[in-house]
Every structure is written in C-alpha cells, then in structure tokens.
Design an enzyme around this catalytic site. Structure first.
Site, PDB file in Angstrom:
ATOM      1  N   HIS A 177       0.833  -1.206   0.000  1.00 28.87           N
ATOM      2  CA  HIS A 177       0.000   0.000   0.000  1.00 28.87           C
ATOM      3  C   HIS A 177       0.874   1.265   0.000  1.00 28.87           C
ATOM      4  CE1 HIS A 177      -3.632   2.316   1.619  1.00 28.87           C
ATOM      5  NE2 HIS A 177      -2.639   3.104   1.999  1.00 28.87           N
ATOM      6  N   GLU A 178       1.835   1.329   0.918  1.00 24.12           N
ATOM      7  CA  GLU A 178       2.659   2.543   1.019  1.00 24.12           C
ATOM      8  C   GLU A 178       3.544   2.726  -0.209  1.00 24.12           C
ATOM      9  OE1 GLU A 178       1.886   4.715   3.034  1.00 24.12           O
ATOM     10  OE2 GLU A 178       0.712   3.536   4.455  1.00 24.12           O
ATOM     11  N   HIS A 181       1.582   4.436  -2.814  1.00 24.11           N
ATOM     12  CA  HIS A 181       1.639   5.907  -2.710  1.00 24.11           C
ATOM     13  C   HIS A 181       2.972   6.431  -3.250  1.00 24.11           C
ATOM     14  CE1 HIS A 181      -2.033   6.358  -0.449  1.00 24.11           C
ATOM     15  NE2 HIS A 181      -1.587   5.769   0.640  1.00 24.11           N
TER      16      HIS A 181
HETATM   17 ZN   LIG Z   1      -2.512   5.090   2.360  1.00 21.88          ZN
END
Ligand SMILES: [Zn+2]
Length: 288
Positions: A177-178, A181
């Site tokens: 997830h990170e 980003h």
């Molecule tokens: Zn996030």
C-alpha cells in the site's frame, strides 16, 4: 480490538482538490506526449532497509526482509515492477527517539537526513519504526522528491512486516500500500464521493475506507450513488484499508498511473537495460 490498536492504516499526505486537478492535467499531457511502450515497462527497484530500533525493540530479521520483498514482488508482478535488496546494505539505527518518530515530525526529518542510504532518485529507502497513534505507515509521493529528497521513501510500523506483531496487518500488505503511494497512487476512497476521487477510471468511488474483510456477496458496500449499476466497491484493492489477506489487486488504471508517475518524477529508477529507449520516451517529462 484490532481497529482500536491500529485506527489509521496510513498517514500519507492527502492532496487538495486543486493539487489533484493539477496533477491530473500534468498526467494527461504527459501521457499524450509520452511514447513509453508497454514492452519497456520492466523495472527492478533497489530497496534499502533502514531499521530504527530501541534496543531489542524493532529488530527485523533477514527472513522478514526476504518475505517482505517476496510480498512486494507478488503484488507488483502485474505492473512489471520488481524489488530487490542487498542484505549487506541493511542499516540498523538504535535510537529511541527516532524509533518513535511521528509523521512529519522533526524526528522523522532528522532520522532520514542522517540515515538515508542512497540517492532517492535511484532507489527506495524503506524505514521501519514504531510511530504510535495506531499508524501502520506512510509514504512520500513522487512529486515531492525533487523539492525534498531527504524525506523520500516509506516508513512502516515494524510490526507490519511479514511475521510481525500487528495482526491482521502483519502479512506485508501495508508495504504494498505505502509503496503504491510512493509510486503515485491515491487511496481508492480519495475525496469520498467528490469527483475526481482517486482519478483512476476503473476504481469506482466509495465514500470512505473499508476495514476488515468486507463480504463479496454484500456489495456494493459504500460505493457512491453515482456508480453505474453492477459496479463493485474495490474491497480487494491494495489502496483501500482492508485486512492484509483481503488485499490482492491493482487495476489497469492504477498501473497506468504508476508508470506515468515514474515517467514524470522517478525516471531515475530506470535501469541501464531499458534506460536508453525509456529516457527517449520520457524526454517530454514535465515538472510539478
Ligand atoms: Zn494510504
């Protein structure tokens, strides 16, 4: 119990509506001008682990690092992106203050300034720490690197790495997830039901994060009312907040976003093998 312990999956900066619109226009013009062929979309990202500890607290084993890289590689396989690390390059920083760094804090800046391993244009700096406040992690967006290279990278709660203590968030999906980003993706619930949402056409807008293991038979969950009939809430997307073992998807639109963001802001990641042609394709890169 778990949600009380880990109330916020992610503290990554949220773009304002104006910034989103500006980024969207930049991406559109980049895509229109770019000649990046899909055959060139292969990239191995050198990953440097920086483990911040307080004595024995926060130590990460070699097996955990290998498992984390394996989880990243499985998740990103559809994108053409892989990850590799060198065990000899692993850094351990024993500092109780840095270990408890908060998002956007002076501790974070000091820690990263002192211990960033390599030029963020060419690699991923992957920090582990224990920020507290129920946070699982955060990342910097690609457009932030040029103006503030020292802060570039991801910071992960140490317990989120595979085999860690942050169940049900201890299978390594928080890093997926990170890193999403870090490669330019927003949350699938970005902006709630206010257009343009996450500005990715094939991740339908939903009003807020989904937690736990939302049922597949109970759709459409919190999908926005403007969604056409039959569209499903993206409850398995890596950029939602569901449990690690519920996340298994990046969409084609997200993969397009990732490659446009690499082209615009992270072309230094491209390896020697594809650099020549890819750089020509990226020659039109615009700046934020
Ligand atoms: Zn996030």
């Amino acid at each position: 119990m778990t949600e009380a312990l880990y109330g916020r999956r992610c503290a990554t900066h949220e773009l304002s509506t104006g910034d989103l619109a500006r980024m969207s226009a930049l991406e559109d013009s980049f895509r229109a001008a770019s000649r990046m062929e899909s055959s060139l979309r292969a990239l191995c990202i050198k990953t440097h682990f920086i483990h911040v500890t307080d004595g024995a607290q926060g130590r990460i084993s070699q097996t955990q690092r290998e498992d984390q890289i394996a989880v990243l590689n499985a998740a990103y396989a559809p994108t053409g992106i892989s990850f590799a690390y060198d065990e000899d390059m692993v850094v351990e920083v024993d500092n109780p203050d840095f270990y408890r760094m908060g998002h956007g804090s002076l501790r974070e800046r000091n820690c990263k300034t002192l211990h960033q391993v390599d030029d963020p244009q060419k690699c991923l700096n992957f920090y582990t720490a224990a920020p507290g406040g129920g946070l699982l992690g955060w990342a910097t967006f690609p457009y932030m690197m040029e103006g503030d290279p020292a802060m570039d990278g991801v910071v992960m709660l140490d317990g989120t790495l595979p085999g860690g203590t942050a169940a049900p968030y201890n299978l390594g999906a928080t890093a997926v997830h990170e890193v999403g980003h870090w490669l330019g993706l927003y949350h699938t619930f970005q902006g709630g039901c206010v257009p343009p949402g996450d500005d990715v056409a094939d991740t339908p807008a939903h009003s807020g994060p989904n937690y736990g293991k939302p049922s597949d038979s109970d759709q459409p969950h919190n999908l926005c009312p403007t969604a056409p009939a039959g569209v499903l809430c993206p409850i398995h997307n890596y950029m939602n907040y569901v449990d690690d073992d519920w996340m298994n998807e990046f969409t084609e639109g997200q993969i397009e976003r990732i490659w446009a963001q690499i082209g615009m802001f992270r072309s230094g990641l491209l390896t020697a093998d594809n650099r020549g042609e890819a750089e020509a394709a990226f020659a039109s890169a615009v700046s934020w």
